[in-house]
Enzyme design. Structure first.
Site, PDB file in Angstrom:
ATOM      1  N   ARG A  14       0.838  -1.213   0.000  1.00 23.02           N
ATOM      2  CA  ARG A  14       0.000   0.000   0.000  1.00 23.02           C
ATOM      3  C   ARG A  14       0.865   1.252   0.000  1.00 23.02           C
ATOM      4  NH1 ARG A  14      -3.985  -2.782   4.196  1.00 23.02           N
ATOM      5  NH2 ARG A  14      -1.931  -3.335   4.956  1.00 23.02           N
ATOM      6  N   GLU A  36      10.417  -6.499  -4.247  1.00 17.22           N
ATOM      7  CA  GLU A  36       9.325  -7.161  -3.521  1.00 17.22           C
ATOM      8  C   GLU A  36       9.828  -8.524  -3.020  1.00 17.22           C
ATOM      9  OE1 GLU A  36       6.474  -7.509  -2.139  1.00 17.22           O
ATOM     10  OE2 GLU A  36       5.831  -5.439  -2.318  1.00 17.22           O
ATOM     11  N   GLY A 100      10.144   3.699   7.357  1.00 18.44           N
ATOM     12  CA  GLY A 100       8.792   4.007   7.843  1.00 18.44           C
ATOM     13  C   GLY A 100       8.139   2.804   8.474  1.00 18.44           C
ATOM     14  N   HIS A 157      -9.336   5.545  14.005  1.00 17.65           N
ATOM     15  CA  HIS A 157      -8.766   4.852  12.840  1.00 17.65           C
ATOM     16  C   HIS A 157      -9.791   3.887  12.253  1.00 17.65           C
ATOM     17  CE1 HIS A 157      -4.820   6.291  14.268  1.00 17.65           C
ATOM     18  NE2 HIS A 157      -4.431   6.099  13.024  1.00 17.65           N
ATOM     19  N   LYS A 161      -7.625  -1.674  11.950  1.00 21.85           N
ATOM     20  CA  LYS A 161      -6.446  -1.440  12.799  1.00 21.85           C
ATOM     21  C   LYS A 161      -6.502  -2.371  14.012  1.00 21.85           C
ATOM     22  CE  LYS A 161      -3.612   2.200  14.806  1.00 21.85           C
ATOM     23  NZ  LYS A 161      -2.382   1.653  14.202  1.00 21.85           N
TER      24      LYS A 161
END
Ligand code: NAD
Length: 271
Positions: A14, A36, A100, A157, A161
């Site tokens: 994503r 990947e 991240g 959220h 989640k």
């Protein structure tokens, strides 16, 4: 303006797709490699086509060792086990890294710190410029208002989640607690039910909402007598994280080594 050459690992994820869109739209960033997992159905596909921006001539590969080259910035939004492999390859190839990925334990964070002795790394749980600015603003507000207000953090959220409160809400709580010299582990209150008694001023409360497709909302509430201040951030697209990461890539490209966060890039420290 120098061109930033970027390798995106986890290119079909994503965030990977968002990153490729953000790099494509950036005037001085260029995608030079995309990887990947070996079993991904996207191996051999053009990374631009997978991201929906049209062919870029960069094929998704499973061989990160061949994809990384000196002077490149590797952007990693994958999973901790993959990030450790990418860290070693980036050190060997002399790349900078933007991390991240979330969910590292203490030992994992230490591995990132060790690697940052050799290469420059920007590591942040939230790459949104707005969220990092919010940490700063909330810390300033907490310092100014101090013991005259009750402090609460509210986050919302999407229904998928799995953790609560969000890492960003905890980061916000930490920034506020540090600003008012409180130990978050002692003052945090996670939800309330039943006969709770009156609120203690020094506590910092957390409330969680889960539903639908909410990308991520965070509010720091400072409630005093006769007035209240609310600082709110709402993310409406993952693109905000991708734009922050690409901005960080441009910033880190000429650094020699060291561990940085978004506070360094924005000109203030958030942690
Ligand atoms: P995702 O599952 O959609 O994407 C992760 C991708 O990484 C997948 O395509 C997967 O196949 C790939 N991958 C896994 N191992 C790999 C390997 N060894 N080599 C190459 N690719 C590999 O997840 P996502 O929603 O894109 O999120 C990824 C991570 O980023 C999570 O940890 C998430 O919490 C984090 N995240 C951080 C921020 C931030 O601002 N810091 C924002 C959003 C998401």
């Amino acid at each position: 303006m120098n061109e930033t050459r970027i390798a995106v690992v986890g290119a079909a994820g994503r965030m990977g797709r968002m990153l490729i869109q953000a790099i494509h739209a950036h005037p001085s960033a260029r995608l030079v490699a995309a990887t990947e997992q070996a079993h991904s159905p996207y191996i051999g596909h053009d990374a631009g086509e997978v991201a929906g921006v049209g062919a870029l001539g960069v094929m998704i590969s499973s061989e990160a060792s061949k994809a990384f080259g000196p002077g490149q910035v590797v952007i990693d939004f994958t999973q901790p086990a993959a990030t450790y492999v990418h860290l070693e390859l980036a050190v060997a190839a002399g790349c900078s890294m933007i991390i991240g990925t979330t969910g590292f334990d203490l030992a994992g964070r230490e591995r990132i710190r060790q690697a940052s002795c050799s290469i420059p790394i920007v590591f942040a749980p939230n790459f949104s410029v707005g969220v990092n600015l919010m940490f700063q603003l909330a810390a300033e507000a907490a310092k100014a208002l101090g013991d005259t207000v009750d402090i609460e953090i509210i986050e919302a959220h999407h229904r998928h989640k799995v953790d609560a409160p969000s890492g960003t809400a905890l980061g916000l709580g930490q920034a506020i607690a540090t600003a008012v010299e409180r130990d978050l582990s002692e003052v945090a209150v996670y939800g309330r039910e039943g006969h709770t008694g009156a609120r203690e001023r020094s506590t910092i409360g957390f409330s969680t909402v889960r539903g639908g497709d909410i990308v991520g909302d965070h509010t720091a509430l400072f409630a005093g007598d006769g007035e209240r201040l609310e600082i709110t951030h709402r993310a409406s697209s993952r693109m905000t994280f991708a734009l922050g990461a690409v901005r960080a890539a441009g910033w880190v490209a000429d650094k020699k080594s060291g561990l940085f966060d978004m506070g360094d890039i924005l000109g203030f420290k958030t942690r």
